[in-house]
Enzyme design. Structure first.
Site, short mmCIF file in Angstrom:
data_model
loop_
_atom_site.label_atom_id
_atom_site.label_comp_id
_atom_site.label_asym_id
_atom_site.label_seq_id
_atom_site.Cartn_x
_atom_site.Cartn_y
_atom_site.Cartn_z
N ARG A 116 0.83 -1.20 0.00
CA ARG A 116 0.00 0.00 0.00
C ARG A 116 0.87 1.25 0.00
NH1 ARG A 116 -2.67 1.25 4.38
NH2 ARG A 116 -4.09 2.65 3.31
N LYS A 181 3.91 -7.44 11.72
CA LYS A 181 3.22 -7.61 10.44
C LYS A 181 3.59 -8.94 9.80
CE LYS A 181 2.07 -5.19 6.16
NZ LYS A 181 2.11 -3.90 5.46
N ARG A 315 -1.65 4.29 13.53
CA ARG A 315 -0.62 3.96 14.51
C ARG A 315 -1.18 4.08 15.91
NH1 ARG A 315 1.33 2.12 10.72
NH2 ARG A 315 3.32 2.56 9.68
#
Length: 318
Positions: A116, A181, A315
């Site tokens: 992204r 992630k 975040r």
């Protein structure tokens, strides 16, 4: 020819040039020519006089039969590539020739993998899952609301089938495990706004990466091998594709609404304070789930605000 060489070397053991040539039905000079191509693919191998050649690490190459044996859903075309600039780009460029088809591409390596917001997706040879799926939709682009979140749920369910517990989702496109992630999702759309359209669904899933290969990743990451070392790469690819196709079937019938509550339960930031940044502003608030369209619901000092996906960064408040 290169695939044949890789199959022989994939066990990580030494193979002499003579033995490789005999097995492949070519000369030793032809074997050496193929070995030079491994350098171009950045596949590390060793050459030792008297022993031959071996890969630094064994690899499990993608295998169409092994992947298809796991997939129980409709899939019109499955293509496996040694190297491609981007599986999403590859399918996007071919979309118009495959209207109405479910066409999946997996690659051993991406030279220009994309995440992204234009970020690079690190894509070393034979290490991870680089998957793109082309799907057609009627009803225009409004029928795609919540699709990226549906894909996230499909990834989470596939990992659960594979015995990976505690996988979480981050709005709108990321999959996390152990606070790091694990996978990313990239959707690209072509077609008419109010009519027929096609979507390329890209999934990058970390399976087995060294620290050296991941040196350019700018955020905490994790791979499946560190969570469950005995996973087969082809099994992972097959289960992921099977769950994705199944989720697409459900989405085309019912939309995102049936998954709204499930997604919120898997949200790593649910009921947590976050900062959402765009190129023009920042918004602080508490995440309160997603709505039926897959938009983020954020409680701020001004009340409940609805955040649509775009060029955003989410975040936690430190």
């Amino acid at each position: 020819m290169l695939k044949k060489l890789l199959r022989h070397l994939s066990d990580g053991h030494f193979h002499s040039g003579e033995a490789l040539g005999e097995a492949m039905g070519v000369s030793r000079a032809a074997v050496w020519k193929q070995l030079k191509k491994l350098e171009e693919l950045e596949v590390p191998f060793s050459s030792v006089k008297g022993k031959g050649y071996r890969l630094h690490d064994p690899i499990e190459l993608l295998d169409e039969d092994a992947i298809r044996s796991v997939v129980s859903q409709r899939l019109d075309c499955l293509e496996l590539l040694l190297e491609v600039n981007s599986t999403n780009t590859y399918l996007f460029e071919r979309a118009s020739d495959h209207m109405g088809k479910r066409y999946a591409v997996l690659a051993e390596k991406q030279s220009s993998g994309r995440g992204r917001r234009g970020r690079q997706w690190i894509s070393p040879f034979g290490r991870n899952i680089y998957l793109s799926l082309l799907v057609s939709f009627s009803g225009g682009m409004s029928a795609l609301e919540g699709l990226s979140l549906t894909v996230g749920v499909a990834v989470e369910k596939a990992l659960s089938r594979l015995g990976i517990d505690g996988v979480g989702l981050k709005w709108p496109n990321d999959v996390y495990a152990d606070g790091r992630k694990l996978a990313g999702i990239l959707l690209e759309v072509t077609g008419e706004y109010n009519s027929h359209c096609q979507v390329v669904i890209g999934i990058g899933l970390n399976l087995s990466m060294s620290e050296a290969e991941a040196r350019d990743i700018d955020q905490p990451w994790v791979d499946l091998k560190s969570l469950k070392p005995d996973l087969s790469r082809n099994q992972v690819a097959g289960v992921l594709l099977d769950e994705l196709l199944s989720s697409i079937d459900t989405f085309q019938r019912e939309g995102f609404a049936p998954l709204q509550e499930y997604w919120s339960q898997k949200d790593i930031y649910h009921d947590k304070d976050v900062v959402i940044s765009s190129p023009t502003q920042q918004i602080s608030g508490t995440v309160k789930g997603v709505n039926r369209k897959g938009e983020l619901m954020l409680r701020t000092e001004r009340g409940m605000e609805i955040i649509s996906a775009g060029e955003l960064s989410v975040r936690p408040v430190s």
